[in-house]
Design a protein around this motif. Structure first.
Motif, PDB file in Angstrom:
ATOM      1  N   TRP A   6       0.829  -1.195   0.000  1.00  0.00           N
ATOM      2  CA  TRP A   6       0.000   0.000   0.000  1.00  0.00           C
ATOM      3  C   TRP A   6       0.873   1.258   0.000  1.00  0.00           C
ATOM      4  O   TRP A   6       2.095   1.175   0.057  1.00  0.00           O
ATOM      5  N   ALA A   7       0.216   2.405  -0.028  1.00  0.00           N
ATOM      6  CA  ALA A   7       0.904   3.697   0.093  1.00  0.00           C
ATOM      7  C   ALA A   7      -0.040   4.701   0.741  1.00  0.00           C
ATOM      8  O   ALA A   7      -1.269   4.586   0.616  1.00  0.00           O
ATOM      9  N   THR A   8       0.523   5.683   1.416  1.00  0.00           N
ATOM     10  CA  THR A   8      -0.284   6.682   2.113  1.00  0.00           C
ATOM     11  C   THR A   8      -1.112   7.528   1.157  1.00  0.00           C
ATOM     12  O   THR A   8      -2.181   8.002   1.519  1.00  0.00           O
ATOM     13  N   ILE A  60       4.410  -2.399  10.233  1.00  0.00           N
ATOM     14  CA  ILE A  60       4.388  -1.557   9.040  1.00  0.00           C
ATOM     15  C   ILE A  60       5.836  -1.336   8.603  1.00  0.00           C
ATOM     16  O   ILE A  60       6.696  -1.008   9.425  1.00  0.00           O
ATOM     17  N   PHE A  61       6.077  -1.500   7.323  1.00  0.00           N
ATOM     18  CA  PHE A  61       7.421  -1.389   6.771  1.00  0.00           C
ATOM     19  C   PHE A  61       7.426  -0.366   5.645  1.00  0.00           C
ATOM     20  O   PHE A  61       6.481  -0.308   4.865  1.00  0.00           O
ATOM     21  N   ILE A  90       5.551   7.584   8.044  1.00  0.00           N
ATOM     22  CA  ILE A  90       4.686   6.432   7.776  1.00  0.00           C
ATOM     23  C   ILE A  90       4.179   5.851   9.097  1.00  0.00           C
ATOM     24  O   ILE A  90       3.017   5.466   9.213  1.00  0.00           O
ATOM     25  N   ALA A  91       5.039   5.831  10.118  1.00  0.00           N
ATOM     26  CA  ALA A  91       4.620   5.336  11.438  1.00  0.00           C
ATOM     27  C   ALA A  91       3.499   6.206  12.005  1.00  0.00           C
ATOM     28  O   ALA A  91       2.517   5.678  12.556  1.00  0.00           O
ATOM     29  N   LEU A  92       3.611   7.514  11.876  1.00  0.00           N
ATOM     30  CA  LEU A  92       2.558   8.416  12.359  1.00  0.00           C
ATOM     31  C   LEU A  92       1.262   8.197  11.589  1.00  0.00           C
ATOM     32  O   LEU A  92       0.172   8.199  12.168  1.00  0.00           O
ATOM     33  N   PHE A  93       1.385   8.019  10.279  1.00  0.00           N
ATOM     34  CA  PHE A  93       0.214   7.742   9.445  1.00  0.00           C
ATOM     35  C   PHE A  93      -0.459   6.455   9.915  1.00  0.00           C
ATOM     36  O   PHE A  93      -1.675   6.399  10.099  1.00  0.00           O
ATOM     37  N   ALA A  94       0.331   5.396  10.111  1.00  0.00           N
ATOM     38  CA  ALA A  94      -0.211   4.108  10.551  1.00  0.00           C
ATOM     39  C   ALA A  94      -0.875   4.244  11.918  1.00  0.00           C
ATOM     40  O   ALA A  94      -1.937   3.663  12.160  1.00  0.00           O
ATOM     41  N   GLN A  95      -0.264   5.031  12.791  1.00  0.00           N
ATOM     42  CA  GLN A  95      -0.832   5.248  14.125  1.00  0.00           C
ATOM     43  C   GLN A  95      -2.189   5.948  14.023  1.00  0.00           C
ATOM     44  O   GLN A  95      -3.115   5.632  14.765  1.00  0.00           O
ATOM     45  N   PRO A 127      -7.708   3.903  -2.440  1.00  0.00           N
ATOM     46  CA  PRO A 127      -8.230   2.581  -2.073  1.00  0.00           C
ATOM     47  C   PRO A 127      -7.478   1.965  -0.883  1.00  0.00           C
ATOM     48  O   PRO A 127      -8.059   1.224  -0.093  1.00  0.00           O
ATOM     49  N   CYS A 128      -6.183   2.291  -0.764  1.00  0.00           N
ATOM     50  CA  CYS A 128      -5.399   1.792   0.374  1.00  0.00           C
ATOM     51  C   CYS A 128      -5.943   2.391   1.668  1.00  0.00           C
ATOM     52  O   CYS A 128      -6.166   1.684   2.652  1.00  0.00           O
ATOM     53  N   ARG A 129      -6.155   3.708   1.645  1.00  0.00           N
ATOM     54  CA  ARG A 129      -6.684   4.390   2.840  1.00  0.00           C
ATOM     55  C   ARG A 129      -8.045   3.826   3.227  1.00  0.00           C
ATOM     56  O   ARG A 129      -8.353   3.679   4.403  1.00  0.00           O
ATOM     57  N   LYS A 130      -8.850   3.489   2.222  1.00  0.00           N
ATOM     58  CA  LYS A 130     -10.187   2.966   2.492  1.00  0.00           C
ATOM     59  C   LYS A 130     -10.127   1.603   3.169  1.00  0.00           C
ATOM     60  O   LYS A 130     -10.952   1.306   4.044  1.00  0.00           O
TER      61      LYS A 130
END
Length: 144
Positions: free
Chosen positions: A36-38, A91-92, A78-83, A42-45
């Motif tokens: 996926w990507a930020t 998450i990698f 990316i970590a903040l986004f995942a949080q 569709p990934c966000r969904k």
């Protein structure tokens, strides 16, 4: 041509928190590799579905790994986004070229299912739901 679907694959990466994970350490479990990507709508969904699925199955032999192919964001971003999506699974941030081991990835999101023996047994291109993930496992249970 992609990898043989009958051969265990090996993949290791460092998550956005600095911990190294090896796919071989997950033998005996079903593992979803979600690419996926930020910036991908569709990934966000699908992220809330993946987060809920991971929470619901945290005590089952089922794992999710989220592989971000973002090139502009740092691992911290990316970590903040995942949080912000309450993602409790690893998450990698990965270089897209490191994903060749999974075979053809025609677009994102793409989710692969690795069986307990370490073999790629399914691929789903596009967003997934928790029900989709369970169906992927059920369809491949005889392939353990």
């Amino acid at each position: 041509m992609g990898p043989s679907l009958a051969a265990p694959i090996e993949f290791s990466a460092t998550d956005v928190n600095g911990k190294v994970h090896q796919l071989s350490e997950e033998r005996g479990k079903w593992v979803f590799i979600n690419i996926w990507a930020t910036w991908c709508p569709p990934c966000r969904k699908e992220l809330p579905e993946l987060a809920a699925f991971a929470r619901a199955h945290r005590n089952d032999p089922i794992r999710i790994w989220g592989l971000s192919v973002d090139t502009e964001q740092s691992p911290d971003e990316i970590a903040l986004f995942a949080q912000s999506f309450d993602l409790s699974y690893p998450i990698f941030k990965v270089d897209p070229t490191s994903l060749r081991i999974f075979g053809n990835i025609p677009g994102i999101p793409t989710t692969f299912l690795i069986n307990p023996s370490g073999e790629i047994v399914a691929r789903h291109v596009g967003g997934v739901t928790g029900a989709d993930l369970m169906r992927m496992i059920q369809r491949n249970q005889s392939n353990k």
